[in-house]
Design an enzyme around this catalytic site. Structure first.
Site, PDB file in Angstrom:
ATOM      1  N   HIS A  33      -3.933   2.366  -8.765  1.00  7.20           N
ATOM      2  CA  HIS A  33      -3.213   1.096  -8.879  1.00  7.20           C
ATOM      3  C   HIS A  33      -2.501   0.950 -10.221  1.00  7.20           C
ATOM      4  O   HIS A  33      -1.530   0.188 -10.349  1.00  7.20           O
ATOM      5  CB  HIS A  33      -4.199  -0.068  -8.683  1.00  7.20           C
ATOM      6  CG  HIS A  33      -3.580  -1.311  -8.137  1.00  7.20           C
ATOM      7  ND1 HIS A  33      -2.332  -1.769  -8.520  1.00  7.20           N
ATOM      8  CD2 HIS A  33      -4.042  -2.210  -7.241  1.00  7.20           C
ATOM      9  CE1 HIS A  33      -2.053  -2.901  -7.886  1.00  7.20           C
ATOM     10  NE2 HIS A  33      -3.073  -3.187  -7.101  1.00  7.20           N
ATOM     11  N   ASP A  55      10.557   3.649   9.016  1.00  2.00           N
ATOM     12  CA  ASP A  55      10.956   4.560  10.090  1.00  2.00           C
ATOM     13  C   ASP A  55      11.476   5.840   9.446  1.00  2.00           C
ATOM     14  O   ASP A  55      12.552   5.866   8.861  1.00  2.00           O
ATOM     15  CB  ASP A  55      12.030   3.905  10.955  1.00  2.00           C
ATOM     16  CG  ASP A  55      12.451   4.781  12.132  1.00  2.00           C
ATOM     17  OD1 ASP A  55      11.988   5.944  12.220  1.00  2.00           O
ATOM     18  OD2 ASP A  55      13.243   4.300  12.958  1.00  2.00           O
TER      19      ASP A  55
END
Length: 469
Positions: free
Chosen positions: A171, A408
């Site tokens: 993180h 996508d």
């Protein structure tokens, strides 16, 4: 992993770098927003896609595109191939990209049941963790400097079923806004060839834009050094949390959310003769989930203070210009609080909405208010100081990031997007819905008995809200 886990076979492991000569050696300082995230473990995410084709079609057509597009993406997102440099104690940690550096990409094949792993209820959460690559080990130089890789990626193929992209990202490197930016960019380049990259879609790496008038950086560094001097949980102990855990996804339609907000608003008017201070889709869904979790865990101490921890994006809340494309961490750590007895009472949803809604509203008073306390919990936990018993529920994710419609890679949008850190330590993941604009998904993991109890409590609350409208 136990014997019930389906085997995952590694086919290939390689290093992916930016195109040769495209990125010079570069150092990036850590801001105080980054240093806060030196404490928690890495984020583990899985993005699953339907791919009903044999494995040779993946290896011959899809895999070369994924590798090439990842390399081109790293040209602009080079910190992902950098290392965290932790020099001896007196020095400050920083990110270092060395020309030609790379990240580890693992290609694997699984004989598991893809449809079961991507269903809304996963009974054996251990199997999902086989889709996450381990981070390469840190190395220590002669002068004691530790060099730690920050990201690893694994692509697992389920022949004739699907593809999972698993990421293990520290993180300290990036918050969800930045990581979403990276994945969205990679997907675009893979799908389109990357011939029409717009300047506004590129990340900003200018750490000098972050101002630190209260010297939070040095305060957080002192806390981090104190924390690192104490023993931490072993990985073996951490994996024990996976035993008998069940992970479940709950999907809310836009209509359901609007009905819940209306019911809560009416309840406030009935009980308090006023509307809630702040009632958004985020607040109402988080409140219902928080109340249901506290009830399902059957906490015995009615006076226990319950915390709902979440993070708010600060990019447009700092009071000075910071581009939305800023790459790194820029989060305000928040904690809504309520007594257990209030949350499990007859009007627990009112207590939860008040606590979370007021806390969100308080962002208007400054995102850095009480920021000096952001790391206090880690230090207290490490030194084992006695304190009042508390119950923590932590939220990850945000419905603002549209992973389902923007990831996508060329063979369709994801079937499932998950942060599987929810399998540890009372964590909830919230995202937008795959099925409907304005809908929300929540993901959480509990022990089987607690999950059954949570589902029952949750459904009863939703039914009550519908009946009373």
């Amino acid at each position: 992993m136990n014997g019930s886990c389906s085997p995952v076979k590694v086919i290939e492991q390689c290093q992916i770098s930016p195109p040769p000569g495209s990125v010079p050696t570069t150092s990036l300082p850590l801001t105080f927003f980054d240093i806060v995230f030196l404490f928690p473990p890495p984020n583990e995410s899985v993005f699953s896609f339907d791919f009903p084709h044999p494995i040779h079609q993946f290896t011959q057509t899809i895999l070369p595109k994924l590798k090439h597009s990842l390399s081109r993406t790293l040209q602009h997102f080079f910190p992902l191939a950098s290392n965290l440099i932790c020099a001896p104690p007196s020095s400050q940690p920083y990110l270092q990209y060395t020309a030609g550096a790379s990240l580890t990409l693992t290609i694997a094949e699984s004989s598991g049941d893809f449809n079961r792993l991507t269903s809304h209820r996963v009974e054996d959460v251990e199997e999902s963790h086989l889709l996450i690559p381990p981070l390469p080990p840190s190395r220590v130089l002669e002068d004691g400097t530790r060099v730690a890789p920050l990201l690893a990626v694994q692509i697992t193929v389920f022949p004739n079923s699907g593809i999972c992209i698993g990421t293990n990202c520290h993180h300290v490197l990036a918050d969800e806004s930045s990581f979403h930016h990276f994945l969205k960019f990679w997907a675009f380049v893979c799908r389109s060839g990357g011939g029409d990259i717009k300047v506004e879609s590129l990340p900003s790496h200018n750490r000098g834009l972050i101002k630190d008038p209260c010297d939070l950086k040095n305060k957080f560094l002192d806390d981090w050094r104190s924390w690192t001097s104490t023993p931490t949980k072993s990985e073996q102990l951490r994996t024990q949390f996976l035993i008998e855990k069940v992970r479940t996804t709950f999907v809310f339609s836009r209509h359901q959310i609007d009905r819940l907000k209306l019911w809560v608003s009416n309840l406030f008017i009935k009980l308090q003769d006023s509307k809630p201070t702040h009632l958004s889709s985020f607040v109402v869904i988080c409140a219902f989930t928080w109340v249901s979790m506290v009830k399902a865990e059957e906490i015995s101490d009615d006076e226990m203070q319950c915390h709902f921890n979440y993070a708010a994006n600060c990019r447009d809340r700092l009071g000075y210009p910071l581009p939305g494309s800023y790459f790194g961490n820029c989060l305000s750590l928040r904690s809504a609080q309520a007594k257990k007895s209030d949350l499990v009472g007859e009007n627990g949803i009112v207590a939860a909405v008040n606590a979370i809604g007021n806390n969100v509203k308080d962002l208007e008073n400054g995102v850095l208010r009480n920021a000096e306390d952001w790391t206090a919990g880690w230090v207290k936990g490490a030194t084992r100081k006695k304190s009042i018993p508390r119950h923590f529920t932590t939220l990850a994710g945000s419905p603002r990031f549209d992973f389902y419609n923007e990831l996508d890679f060329g063979w369709g949008r994801p079937k499932k997007c998950e942060v599987i850190n929810v399998d540890f330590d009372r964590c909830i993941y919230v995202s937008n819905s795959r099925d409907e604009e304005g809908g929300i998904e929540i993901l959480l993991a509990l022990k089987r008995e607690q999950m059954d109890s949570f589902c029952s409590i949750f459904k009863q609350a939703l039914k009550l809200a519908e009946v009373e409208l």
